[in-house]
Design a protein around this motif. Structure first.
Motif, PDB file in Angstrom:
ATOM      1  N   PRO A 265      -5.584 -22.601  16.775  1.00 31.02           N
ATOM      2  CA  PRO A 265      -6.679 -23.132  17.605  1.00 31.02           C
ATOM      3  C   PRO A 265      -6.262 -23.385  19.052  1.00 31.02           C
ATOM      4  CG  PRO A 265      -6.661 -24.207  15.468  1.00 31.02           C
ATOM      5  CD  PRO A 265      -5.403 -23.378  15.545  1.00 31.02           C
ATOM      6  N   ASP A 266      -4.984 -23.759  19.261  1.00 28.97           N
ATOM      7  CA  ASP A 266      -4.513 -23.990  20.633  1.00 28.97           C
ATOM      8  C   ASP A 266      -4.515 -22.694  21.437  1.00 28.97           C
ATOM      9  OD1 ASP A 266      -4.161 -26.690  20.294  1.00 28.97           O
ATOM     10  OD2 ASP A 266      -2.031 -26.538  19.787  1.00 28.97           O
ATOM     11  N   ALA A 267      -4.204 -21.574  20.777  1.00 26.26           N
ATOM     12  CA  ALA A 267      -4.225 -20.279  21.474  1.00 26.26           C
ATOM     13  C   ALA A 267      -5.655 -19.921  21.873  1.00 26.26           C
ATOM     14  CB  ALA A 267      -3.623 -19.193  20.580  1.00 26.26           C
ATOM     15  N   ILE A 268      -6.600 -20.221  20.996  1.00 30.17           N
ATOM     16  CA  ILE A 268      -8.007 -19.956  21.303  1.00 30.17           C
ATOM     17  C   ILE A 268      -8.464 -20.813  22.482  1.00 30.17           C
ATOM     18  CG2 ILE A 268     -10.371 -20.084  20.414  1.00 30.17           C
ATOM     19  CD1 ILE A 268      -9.163 -19.536  17.603  1.00 30.17           C
ATOM     20  N   GLU A 269      -8.070 -22.082  22.467  1.00 31.99           N
ATOM     21  CA  GLU A 269      -8.452 -22.978  23.560  1.00 31.99           C
ATOM     22  C   GLU A 269      -7.842 -22.542  24.898  1.00 31.99           C
ATOM     23  OE1 GLU A 269     -10.633 -25.998  23.327  1.00 31.99           O
ATOM     24  OE2 GLU A 269     -11.090 -24.435  21.862  1.00 31.99           O
ATOM     25  N   ARG A 270      -6.600 -22.091  24.855  1.00 33.84           N
ATOM     26  CA  ARG A 270      -5.968 -21.626  26.086  1.00 33.84           C
ATOM     27  C   ARG A 270      -6.611 -20.331  26.568  1.00 33.84           C
ATOM     28  NH1 ARG A 270      -5.141 -23.394  29.457  1.00 33.84           N
ATOM     29  NH2 ARG A 270      -3.448 -22.206  30.373  1.00 33.84           N
ATOM     30  N   ALA A 271      -7.041 -19.480  25.630  1.00 38.22           N
ATOM     31  CA  ALA A 271      -7.742 -18.244  26.021  1.00 38.22           C
ATOM     32  C   ALA A 271      -9.031 -18.578  26.772  1.00 38.22           C
ATOM     33  CB  ALA A 271      -8.049 -17.407  24.784  1.00 38.22           C
ATOM     34  N   LEU A 272      -9.658 -19.691  26.404  1.00 36.00           N
ATOM     35  CA  LEU A 272     -10.889 -20.135  27.052  1.00 36.00           C
ATOM     36  C   LEU A 272     -10.614 -20.982  28.292  1.00 36.00           C
ATOM     37  CD1 LEU A 272     -12.801 -21.089  23.781  1.00 36.00           C
ATOM     38  CD2 LEU A 272     -13.434 -19.238  25.338  1.00 36.00           C
ATOM     39  N   ALA A 273      -9.343 -21.216  28.598  1.00 36.67           N
ATOM     40  CA  ALA A 273      -8.943 -22.041  29.751  1.00 36.67           C
ATOM     41  C   ALA A 273      -9.391 -23.484  29.593  1.00 36.67           C
ATOM     42  CB  ALA A 273      -9.464 -21.464  31.066  1.00 36.67           C
ATOM     43  N   HIS A 274      -9.481 -23.940  28.331  1.00 33.22           N
ATOM     44  CA  HIS A 274      -9.788 -25.350  28.097  1.00 33.22           C
ATOM     45  C   HIS A 274      -8.503 -26.164  28.235  1.00 33.22           C
ATOM     46  CE1 HIS A 274     -13.624 -24.381  25.570  1.00 33.22           C
ATOM     47  NE2 HIS A 274     -13.812 -24.278  26.876  1.00 33.22           N
ATOM     48  N   VAL A 275      -8.652 -27.401  28.693  1.00 33.23           N
ATOM     49  CA  VAL A 275      -7.502 -28.295  28.868  1.00 33.23           C
ATOM     50  C   VAL A 275      -7.597 -29.404  27.841  1.00 33.23           C
ATOM     51  CG1 VAL A 275      -6.339 -29.902  30.420  1.00 33.23           C
ATOM     52  CG2 VAL A 275      -7.284 -27.775  31.319  1.00 33.23           C
ATOM     53  N   GLU A 276      -6.520 -29.662  27.127  1.00 32.96           N
ATOM     54  CA  GLU A 276      -6.478 -30.719  26.131  1.00 32.96           C
ATOM     55  C   GLU A 276      -6.777 -32.068  26.778  1.00 32.96           C
ATOM     56  OE1 GLU A 276      -6.444 -33.005  23.160  1.00 32.96           O
ATOM     57  OE2 GLU A 276      -5.978 -30.915  22.706  1.00 32.96           O
ATOM     58  N   LYS A 277      -7.776 -32.797  26.238  1.00 35.18           N
ATOM     59  CA  LYS A 277      -8.159 -34.085  26.821  1.00 35.18           C
ATOM     60  C   LYS A 277      -7.168 -35.188  26.484  1.00 35.18           C
ATOM     61  CE  LYS A 277     -13.098 -33.034  26.891  1.00 35.18           C
ATOM     62  NZ  LYS A 277     -14.453 -33.428  26.430  1.00 35.18           N
ATOM     63  N   ASN A 278      -6.541 -35.086  25.336  1.00 36.94           N
ATOM     64  CA  ASN A 278      -5.559 -36.099  24.951  1.00 36.94           C
ATOM     65  C   ASN A 278      -4.267 -35.863  25.730  1.00 36.94           C
ATOM     66  OD1 ASN A 278      -3.262 -37.234  23.445  1.00 36.94           O
ATOM     67  ND2 ASN A 278      -4.820 -37.839  21.946  1.00 36.94           N
ATOM     68  N   GLU A 279      -3.887 -36.808  26.593  1.00 38.24           N
ATOM     69  CA  GLU A 279      -2.746 -36.609  27.485  1.00 38.24           C
ATOM     70  C   GLU A 279      -1.434 -36.464  26.719  1.00 38.24           C
ATOM     71  OE1 GLU A 279      -2.502 -39.433  30.594  1.00 38.24           O
ATOM     72  OE2 GLU A 279      -4.542 -39.076  31.325  1.00 38.24           O
ATOM     73  N   VAL A 280      -1.282 -37.213  25.631  1.00 43.30           N
ATOM     74  CA  VAL A 280      -0.048 -37.119  24.839  1.00 43.30           C
ATOM     75  C   VAL A 280       0.045 -35.745  24.188  1.00 43.30           C
ATOM     76  CG1 VAL A 280       1.211 -38.051  22.868  1.00 43.30           C
ATOM     77  CG2 VAL A 280       0.010 -39.602  24.433  1.00 43.30           C
ATOM     78  N   ARG A 281      -1.065 -35.322  23.582  1.00 37.24           N
ATOM     79  CA  ARG A 281      -1.077 -33.997  22.941  1.00 37.24           C
ATOM     80  C   ARG A 281      -0.865 -32.899  23.971  1.00 37.24           C
ATOM     81  NH1 ARG A 281      -2.498 -30.609  18.971  1.00 37.24           N
ATOM     82  NH2 ARG A 281      -4.048 -28.996  19.411  1.00 37.24           N
ATOM     83  N   ARG A 282      -1.474 -33.068  25.174  1.00 35.32           N
ATOM     84  CA  ARG A 282      -1.321 -32.063  26.223  1.00 35.32           C
ATOM     85  C   ARG A 282       0.136 -31.930  26.640  1.00 35.32           C
ATOM     86  NH1 ARG A 282      -5.305 -33.506  30.089  1.00 35.32           N
ATOM     87  NH2 ARG A 282      -3.825 -34.773  31.234  1.00 35.32           N
ATOM     88  N   ALA A 283       0.850 -33.050  26.656  1.00 35.28           N
ATOM     89  CA  ALA A 283       2.257 -33.029  27.052  1.00 35.28           C
ATOM     90  C   ALA A 283       3.099 -32.208  26.083  1.00 35.28           C
ATOM     91  CB  ALA A 283       2.797 -34.456  27.131  1.00 35.28           C
ATOM     92  N   TYR A 284       2.671 -32.159  24.815  1.00 38.77           N
ATOM     93  CA  TYR A 284       3.427 -31.406  23.816  1.00 38.77           C
ATOM     94  C   TYR A 284       2.890 -29.991  23.623  1.00 38.77           C
ATOM     95  CZ  TYR A 284       5.956 -35.600  22.473  1.00 38.77           C
ATOM     96  OH  TYR A 284       6.772 -36.702  22.481  1.00 38.77           O
ATOM     97  N   ALA A 285       1.834 -29.650  24.353  1.00 37.66           N
ATOM     98  CA  ALA A 285       1.226 -28.323  24.208  1.00 37.66           C
ATOM     99  C   ALA A 285       1.321 -27.553  25.510  1.00 37.66           C
ATOM    100  CB  ALA A 285      -0.230 -28.469  23.771  1.00 37.66           C
ATOM    101  N   ARG A 286       2.513 -27.540  26.083  1.00 34.44           N
ATOM    102  CA  ARG A 286       2.688 -26.927  27.393  1.00 34.44           C
ATOM    103  C   ARG A 286       2.707 -25.402  27.332  1.00 34.44           C
ATOM    104  NH1 ARG A 286       7.457 -30.936  29.678  1.00 34.44           N
ATOM    105  NH2 ARG A 286       6.155 -32.804  29.832  1.00 34.44           N
ATOM    106  N   GLY A 287       3.036 -24.836  26.169  1.00 41.43           N
ATOM    107  CA  GLY A 287       3.129 -23.391  26.055  1.00 41.43           C
ATOM    108  C   GLY A 287       1.784 -22.727  26.264  1.00 41.43           C
ATOM    109  N   GLU A 288       1.814 -21.536  26.803  1.00 38.95           N
ATOM    110  CA  GLU A 288       0.584 -20.789  27.054  1.00 38.95           C
ATOM    111  C   GLU A 288       0.165 -19.973  25.833  1.00 38.95           C
ATOM    112  OE1 GLU A 288      -1.266 -20.699  30.049  1.00 38.95           O
ATOM    113  OE2 GLU A 288      -0.028 -22.447  30.430  1.00 38.95           O
TER     114      GLU A 288
END
Length: 403
Positions: free
Chosen positions: A355-378
């Motif tokens: 699901p993270d790959a799908i979200e990145r394909a859509l250029a969505h940004v994770e709203k949860n700052e902690v989760r975003r910090a751990y999801a830096r990969g493209e």
């Protein structure tokens, strides 16, 4: 009230003492001085206009002497003789002075827009901000920002609401508020009056953009796009929307310098992105073929999809949706933005992709700052495979219609 039998003099004024209550002492022809409990002395002029009694505050003694107060009264009487309200004339003079000092809403909104341009806001964001502020400036742009009240702003917002444009009214309130907060930060205003209007507007009903998520129905739409009888560039634009699943504005404003066909990547700069982050889009074979076809049609413009009127500008933002209407799809059935929902829904339902790959394909940004910090990969490698899979899926949907 103490009323002298003779006009005032400087000696009499200096000898006036404060008491337990404020009181006034008359000079003549409506001029009087108000003695406040604090001991401060203020000149006032009482007059009538349109059958109503009003007061003009002239200024404090001794900064305003008796002679100056009488001159101010005489000037006010001259205005009254011409049916001009002295208070309104005073406010207009103040507006003119403040306008000369650049403190009107319009001039401060111009400064706010200049700041947004320096910050690299996208062309779409700037265009919308300019549109909303133009609506505000039509009603109170020339007023000093310190004189603009919540009821004045609400009157402007109600005009937008009266047309049924509830979402626009909310966005207009937000944009006006941004200008006021900029003025507060700049030391020009003291508060943002739009804060008091948060619950004054009709709340718009949130309607998700229409999208086709059934594979058969999507295949039928894509087959109709293949047979589109309008501009060839519009047909290619719709097909690229479906394949790449990017926002219509990003497709419409795409320029050739962003594309590396050898590396098979479209690099969209942050300035063009809604979330203000650089975004790379992998290009599957089907997209490369469409871009090659488009290149043959377009040898002048930097834009992939130049306007029909001038190649120095991109196509209209209504072009792609208008094409869907020509194909017989109403706004309740499908929109240009809906291709993103088609991709997201069917890719997630397949269970094949992170699901993270799908979200990145859509250029969505994770709203949860902690989760975003751990999801830096493209998730780039997975996204390349996802792009190829999705383009093949779309081709398969169309083939299934032809069977």
């Amino acid at each position: 009230m103490r009323t002298p039998t003779m006009p005032l003099s400087d000696i009499k004024i200096r000898n006036l003492k404060s008491g337990d209550k404020a009181y006034k002492v008359s000079d003549f022809e409506g001029l009087f001085i108000l003695i406040k409990v604090s001991g401060a002395k203020s000149w006032r002029f009482k007059y009538r206009i349109d059958g109503k009694e009003k007061l003009l505050v002239i200024g404090d003694y001794p900064a305003v002497t008796l002679a100056k107060a009488r001159l101010a009264r005489d000037a006010a009487k001259a205005l009254l003789a011409n049916c001009v309200d002295p208070n309104e004339a005073k406010q207009e003079d103040r507006r003119i002075r403040l306008e000369a000092n650049g403190q009107t809403f319009e001039k401060i909104s111009d400064a706010f827009l200049a700041k947004q341009r320096k910050e690299g806001k996208s062309a779409a964001t700037l265009s919308k901000t300019e549109y909303h502020l133009k609506l505000a400036n039509q009603d109170f742009g020339r007023r000093p920002i310190t004189e603009i009240t919540a009821p004045m702003i609400l009157k402007t917002l109600r005009k937008v609401e009266a047309k049924g444009n509830y979402e626009t009214a909310h966005r207009l309130r937000a944009r006006i508020g941004s200008v006021f907060r900029y003025a507060v930060a700049s030391g020009i205003a003291e508060a943002d009056p739009t804060y008091a209007l948060r619950d004054a507007l009709i709340r718009p009903t949130r309607v998700h953009r229409a999208a086709i998520i059934d594979p058969t129905a999507l295949g039928q739409l894509l087959a109709q796009i293949d047979d589109f009888k309008g501009q060839a560039t519009t047909r290619i634009g719709l097909k690229l929307l479906a394949i790449l699943a990017q926002r219509p504005g990003e497709i419409r404003n795409a320029v050739w310098s962003e594309f590396d066909l050898q590396e098979r990547v479209w690099s969209i700069p942050a300035a063009k992105m809604k979330m203000r982050r650089d975004h790379n889009v992998p290009l599957p074979d089907q997209a490369i073929a469409l871009l090659d076809e488009l290149k043959l049609m377009n040898n002048k413009s930097e834009y992939l999809f130049p306007s029909l009127r001038t190649w120095t500008r991109p196509m209209s933002e209504n072009t792609l949706n208008a094409a869907l209407r020509r194909l017989g799809y109403s706004g309740e059935e499908m929109t240009a933005h809906g291709f993103r929902a088609s991709f997201s829904t069917l890719a997630n339902e397949s269970g094949l992709w992170n699901p993270d790959a799908i979200e990145r394909a859509l250029a969505h940004v994770e709203k949860n700052e902690v989760r975003r910090a751990y999801a830096r990969g493209e998730h780039w490698e997975e996204r390349v495979k996802l792009a190829d899979w999705w383009a093949d899926q779309l081709s398969g949907f169309v083939r299934a219609i032809d069977v």
